[in-house]
Motif scaffolding. Structure first.
Motif, PDB file in Angstrom:
ATOM      1  N   LEU A  38       0.825  -1.207   0.000  1.00  0.00           N
ATOM      2  CA  LEU A  38       0.000   0.000   0.000  1.00  0.00           C
ATOM      3  C   LEU A  38       0.861   1.259   0.000  1.00  0.00           C
ATOM      4  O   LEU A  38       0.642   2.175  -0.808  1.00  0.00           O
ATOM      5  CB  LEU A  38      -0.914  -0.016   1.227  1.00  0.00           C
ATOM      6  CG  LEU A  38      -1.790   1.213   1.413  1.00  0.00           C
ATOM      7  CD1 LEU A  38      -2.853   1.281   0.328  1.00  0.00           C
ATOM      8  CD2 LEU A  38      -2.455   1.195   2.778  1.00  0.00           C
ATOM      9  N   PHE A  49       1.592  11.517  -9.972  1.00  0.00           N
ATOM     10  CA  PHE A  49       0.629  12.624 -10.045  1.00  0.00           C
ATOM     11  C   PHE A  49       1.349  13.969  -9.941  1.00  0.00           C
ATOM     12  O   PHE A  49       1.047  14.906 -10.673  1.00  0.00           O
ATOM     13  CB  PHE A  49      -0.417  12.522  -8.929  1.00  0.00           C
ATOM     14  CG  PHE A  49      -1.452  11.449  -9.153  1.00  0.00           C
ATOM     15  CD1 PHE A  49      -1.930  11.191 -10.421  1.00  0.00           C
ATOM     16  CD2 PHE A  49      -1.931  10.695  -8.104  1.00  0.00           C
ATOM     17  CE1 PHE A  49      -2.878  10.202 -10.629  1.00  0.00           C
ATOM     18  CE2 PHE A  49      -2.877   9.708  -8.306  1.00  0.00           C
ATOM     19  CZ  PHE A  49      -3.346   9.457  -9.569  1.00  0.00           C
ATOM     20  N   PHE A  54       0.522  17.655 -11.803  1.00  0.00           N
ATOM     21  CA  PHE A  54       0.381  18.920 -11.074  1.00  0.00           C
ATOM     22  C   PHE A  54       1.580  19.865 -11.203  1.00  0.00           C
ATOM     23  O   PHE A  54       1.388  21.075 -11.198  1.00  0.00           O
ATOM     24  CB  PHE A  54       0.049  18.628  -9.605  1.00  0.00           C
ATOM     25  CG  PHE A  54      -1.318  18.013  -9.475  1.00  0.00           C
ATOM     26  CD1 PHE A  54      -2.444  18.800  -9.498  1.00  0.00           C
ATOM     27  CD2 PHE A  54      -1.482  16.642  -9.400  1.00  0.00           C
ATOM     28  CE1 PHE A  54      -3.709  18.246  -9.428  1.00  0.00           C
ATOM     29  CE2 PHE A  54      -2.738  16.078  -9.317  1.00  0.00           C
ATOM     30  CZ  PHE A  54      -3.857  16.876  -9.331  1.00  0.00           C
TER      31      PHE A  54
ATOM     32  N   LEU B  25     -11.613  10.064  -8.981  1.00  0.00           N
ATOM     33  CA  LEU B  25     -10.237  10.134  -9.513  1.00  0.00           C
ATOM     34  C   LEU B  25     -10.242  10.527 -10.995  1.00  0.00           C
ATOM     35  O   LEU B  25      -9.447  11.373 -11.434  1.00  0.00           O
ATOM     36  CB  LEU B  25      -9.547   8.786  -9.310  1.00  0.00           C
ATOM     37  CG  LEU B  25      -8.095   8.685  -9.730  1.00  0.00           C
ATOM     38  CD1 LEU B  25      -7.229   9.615  -8.902  1.00  0.00           C
ATOM     39  CD2 LEU B  25      -7.586   7.260  -9.574  1.00  0.00           C
ATOM     40  N   ASP B  28     -11.130  14.178 -11.362  1.00  0.00           N
ATOM     41  CA  ASP B  28      -9.989  14.995 -10.932  1.00  0.00           C
ATOM     42  C   ASP B  28      -8.907  15.052 -12.019  1.00  0.00           C
ATOM     43  O   ASP B  28      -8.420  16.129 -12.366  1.00  0.00           O
ATOM     44  CB  ASP B  28      -9.434  14.380  -9.641  1.00  0.00           C
ATOM     45  CG  ASP B  28      -8.368  15.249  -9.009  1.00  0.00           C
ATOM     46  OD1 ASP B  28      -8.706  16.344  -8.544  1.00  0.00           O
ATOM     47  OD2 ASP B  28      -7.185  14.837  -9.005  1.00  0.00           O
ATOM     48  N   LEU B  29      -8.579  13.879 -12.552  1.00  0.00           N
ATOM     49  CA  LEU B  29      -7.531  13.837 -13.589  1.00  0.00           C
ATOM     50  C   LEU B  29      -7.993  14.494 -14.883  1.00  0.00           C
ATOM     51  O   LEU B  29      -7.205  15.119 -15.590  1.00  0.00           O
ATOM     52  CB  LEU B  29      -7.092  12.387 -13.847  1.00  0.00           C
ATOM     53  CG  LEU B  29      -6.299  11.747 -12.714  1.00  0.00           C
ATOM     54  CD1 LEU B  29      -5.916  10.326 -13.072  1.00  0.00           C
ATOM     55  CD2 LEU B  29      -5.048  12.544 -12.384  1.00  0.00           C
ATOM     56  N   PHE B  63      -3.434  22.339  -5.083  1.00  0.00           N
ATOM     57  CA  PHE B  63      -3.246  21.622  -3.807  1.00  0.00           C
ATOM     58  C   PHE B  63      -4.388  20.629  -3.567  1.00  0.00           C
ATOM     59  O   PHE B  63      -4.159  19.470  -3.240  1.00  0.00           O
ATOM     60  CB  PHE B  63      -3.174  22.611  -2.631  1.00  0.00           C
ATOM     61  CG  PHE B  63      -1.840  23.280  -2.489  1.00  0.00           C
ATOM     62  CD1 PHE B  63      -0.672  22.640  -2.884  1.00  0.00           C
ATOM     63  CD2 PHE B  63      -1.743  24.555  -1.954  1.00  0.00           C
ATOM     64  CE1 PHE B  63       0.557  23.264  -2.754  1.00  0.00           C
ATOM     65  CE2 PHE B  63      -0.508  25.188  -1.812  1.00  0.00           C
ATOM     66  CZ  PHE B  63       0.642  24.533  -2.222  1.00  0.00           C
ATOM     67  N   GLY B  65      -6.486  19.421  -5.752  1.00  0.00           N
ATOM     68  CA  GLY B  65      -6.489  18.390  -6.796  1.00  0.00           C
ATOM     69  C   GLY B  65      -5.497  17.283  -6.502  1.00  0.00           C
ATOM     70  O   GLY B  65      -5.820  16.093  -6.627  1.00  0.00           O
ATOM     71  N   LEU B  66      -4.296  17.677  -6.077  1.00  0.00           N
ATOM     72  CA  LEU B  66      -3.272  16.679  -5.745  1.00  0.00           C
ATOM     73  C   LEU B  66      -3.714  15.827  -4.555  1.00  0.00           C
ATOM     74  O   LEU B  66      -3.585  14.589  -4.577  1.00  0.00           O
ATOM     75  CB  LEU B  66      -1.946  17.386  -5.420  1.00  0.00           C
ATOM     76  CG  LEU B  66      -0.759  16.502  -5.074  1.00  0.00           C
ATOM     77  CD1 LEU B  66      -0.389  15.592  -6.227  1.00  0.00           C
ATOM     78  CD2 LEU B  66       0.461  17.339  -4.694  1.00  0.00           C
ATOM     79  N   ALA B  69      -6.479  13.419  -5.680  1.00  0.00           N
ATOM     80  CA  ALA B  69      -5.946  12.337  -6.522  1.00  0.00           C
ATOM     81  C   ALA B  69      -5.216  11.300  -5.675  1.00  0.00           C
ATOM     82  O   ALA B  69      -5.445  10.094  -5.814  1.00  0.00           O
ATOM     83  CB  ALA B  69      -5.006  12.912  -7.575  1.00  0.00           C
ATOM     84  N   VAL B  70      -4.346  11.781  -4.786  1.00  0.00           N
ATOM     85  CA  VAL B  70      -3.545  10.847  -3.971  1.00  0.00           C
ATOM     86  C   VAL B  70      -4.446  10.085  -3.000  1.00  0.00           C
ATOM     87  O   VAL B  70      -4.339   8.862  -2.871  1.00  0.00           O
ATOM     88  CB  VAL B  70      -2.427  11.605  -3.216  1.00  0.00           C
ATOM     89  CG1 VAL B  70      -1.759  10.699  -2.199  1.00  0.00           C
ATOM     90  CG2 VAL B  70      -1.397  12.136  -4.200  1.00  0.00           C
ATOM     91  N   SER B  73      -6.873   7.533  -4.906  1.00  0.00           N
ATOM     92  CA  SER B  73      -6.168   6.351  -5.433  1.00  0.00           C
ATOM     93  C   SER B  73      -5.625   5.480  -4.293  1.00  0.00           C
ATOM     94  O   SER B  73      -5.639   4.253  -4.378  1.00  0.00           O
ATOM     95  CB  SER B  73      -5.055   6.764  -6.395  1.00  0.00           C
ATOM     96  OG  SER B  73      -4.275   7.763  -5.824  1.00  0.00           O
ATOM     97  N   SER B  74      -5.156   6.125  -3.197  1.00  0.00           N
ATOM     98  CA  SER B  74      -4.646   5.343  -2.065  1.00  0.00           C
ATOM     99  C   SER B  74      -5.756   4.525  -1.414  1.00  0.00           C
ATOM    100  O   SER B  74      -5.534   3.381  -1.031  1.00  0.00           O
ATOM    101  CB  SER B  74      -4.031   6.252  -1.004  1.00  0.00           C
ATOM    102  OG  SER B  74      -3.008   6.986  -1.572  1.00  0.00           O
ATOM    103  N   VAL B  77      -6.470   1.530  -3.552  1.00  0.00           N
ATOM    104  CA  VAL B  77      -5.427   0.505  -3.342  1.00  0.00           C
ATOM    105  C   VAL B  77      -5.610  -0.158  -1.966  1.00  0.00           C
ATOM    106  O   VAL B  77      -5.509  -1.380  -1.842  1.00  0.00           O
ATOM    107  CB  VAL B  77      -4.011   1.142  -3.448  1.00  0.00           C
ATOM    108  CG1 VAL B  77      -2.942   0.133  -3.117  1.00  0.00           C
ATOM    109  CG2 VAL B  77      -3.786   1.693  -4.835  1.00  0.00           C
ATOM    110  N   TYR B  78      -5.923   0.655  -0.941  1.00  0.00           N
ATOM    111  CA  TYR B  78      -6.107   0.120   0.411  1.00  0.00           C
ATOM    112  C   TYR B  78      -7.231  -0.919   0.439  1.00  0.00           C
ATOM    113  O   TYR B  78      -7.069  -2.016   0.974  1.00  0.00           O
ATOM    114  CB  TYR B  78      -6.413   1.275   1.368  1.00  0.00           C
ATOM    115  CG  TYR B  78      -6.737   0.827   2.770  1.00  0.00           C
ATOM    116  CD1 TYR B  78      -5.734   0.407   3.632  1.00  0.00           C
ATOM    117  CD2 TYR B  78      -8.050   0.812   3.234  1.00  0.00           C
ATOM    118  CE1 TYR B  78      -6.026  -0.012   4.911  1.00  0.00           C
ATOM    119  CE2 TYR B  78      -8.345   0.389   4.513  1.00  0.00           C
ATOM    120  CZ  TYR B  78      -7.338  -0.016   5.352  1.00  0.00           C
ATOM    121  OH  TYR B  78      -7.632  -0.438   6.609  1.00  0.00           O
TER     122      TYR B  78
END
Lengths: 190, 92
Positions: A38, A49, A54, B25, B28-29, B63, B65-66, B69-70, B73-74, B77-78
């Motif tokens: 993870l 990203f 960005f 996601l 956002d992208l 800020f 948006g990043l 996105a993170v 997506s995390s 995955v989690y």
């Protein structure tokens, strides 16, 4: 007249210790691998990203007089540092677990001592740490260069010196194990 | 209510969560990657329409948006890793 001392009895490794190491290692491995996966994926996503989406659109924008790409670089760097620190903690646990399993599998059945497990831990830790830190440096290199070109070079020199020390201690631990096996084998041959 | 299928597949609620996160996601992208790359005029016009200075708006947007996105997506995955772990534990 001096009395002849009885020969020292070699401590027999217990079956309980063997089973404990085996079970604990398996449990730790099951817990840590998903966590490592993870955090690694999150670190890669943050980099991708940040770098591909960005940072390009942040070009030319100033926030209170500071260029936004540098601020973003700094934020990404701090996030990556936190993620890599967490990955290293989990990798340490996973490597210890792998060392425990290796000591149980490689050695004779039920013949595992804490010293042997310690040697395997040192060896595995050394090798895996060098690989993980080298990969982490690849993630950081560009961001460090963007902040200051000298930072990347200093970090690389530090990593090389540290990697040599880690590999040296791993080789020493492995050679101790080889020595032990060789002396046991020599006793059997005699 | 969580509907568990009989064949051992992912529950419906889990699939809905993943689908929702994927939509977030993708949106956002789409906004931060496709729009500035292929339609830069529309992207700039959107920021010029609002009364605040463009740089401040863009900084805030970048800020958030990043972060979106993170985070999204995390979390995807989690969820997938937890599901995989559960499957491995059950089968192992």
């Amino acid at each position: 007249m001096t009395e002849k001392k009885p020969p020292e009895e070699k401590a027999v490794p217990s079956k309980e210790y063997y089973e404990k190491v085996r079970i604990k290692s398996r449990e730790a491995l099951l817990k840590t691998i998903p966590s490592i996966l993870l955090y690694v994926i999150t670190a890669v996503l943050v980099t991708l990203f940040g770098r591909l989406v960005f940072l390009p659109i942040a070009g030319g924008i100033n926030w209170y007089g500071y260029p936004l790409p540098e601020i973003l670089n700094f934020i990404i760097l701090v996030t990556l540092l936190a993620l890599v620190a967490r990955i290293l903690v989990d990798v340490r646990r996973a490597v210890d677990a792998i060392a425990g399993i290796a000591a149980c599998e490689i050695g004779a059945p039920y013949d595992v001592s804490p010293e042997e497990v310690g040697h395997y831990k040192t060896a595995f830790r050394g090798i895996v740490y060098v690989i993980v830190v080298s990969l982490a440096f690849l993630l950081f290199a560009d961001h460090l260069t963007n902040i200051s070109p000298g930072l990347s070079a200093v970090a690389l020199i530090g990593i090389v010196v540290w990697a040599i020390y880690q590999i040296w201690s791993a080789v020493r631990a492995v050679s101790k194990e080889i020595n032990r096996y060789a002396s046991e084998w020599a006793k059997k041959v005699r | 209510m969580q509907l568990e299928p009989k064949d051992g597949g992912a529950p419906v609620r889990l699939l809905t969560k993943i689908a929702l996160l994927c939509v977030i996601l993708a949106a956002d992208l789409l906004f931060f990657f496709v729009l500035p790359t292929y339609f830069p005029e529309i992207f700039d016009t959107m920021f010029q329409m609002t009364p605040w200075p463009d740089d401040a708006e863009k900084t805030f947007a970048i800020f958030s948006g990043l972060a979106i996105a993170v985070l999204s997506s995390s979390v995807i995955v989690y969820i997938l890793v937890q599901r995989f772990r559960k499957t491995v534990t059950i089968r192992g």
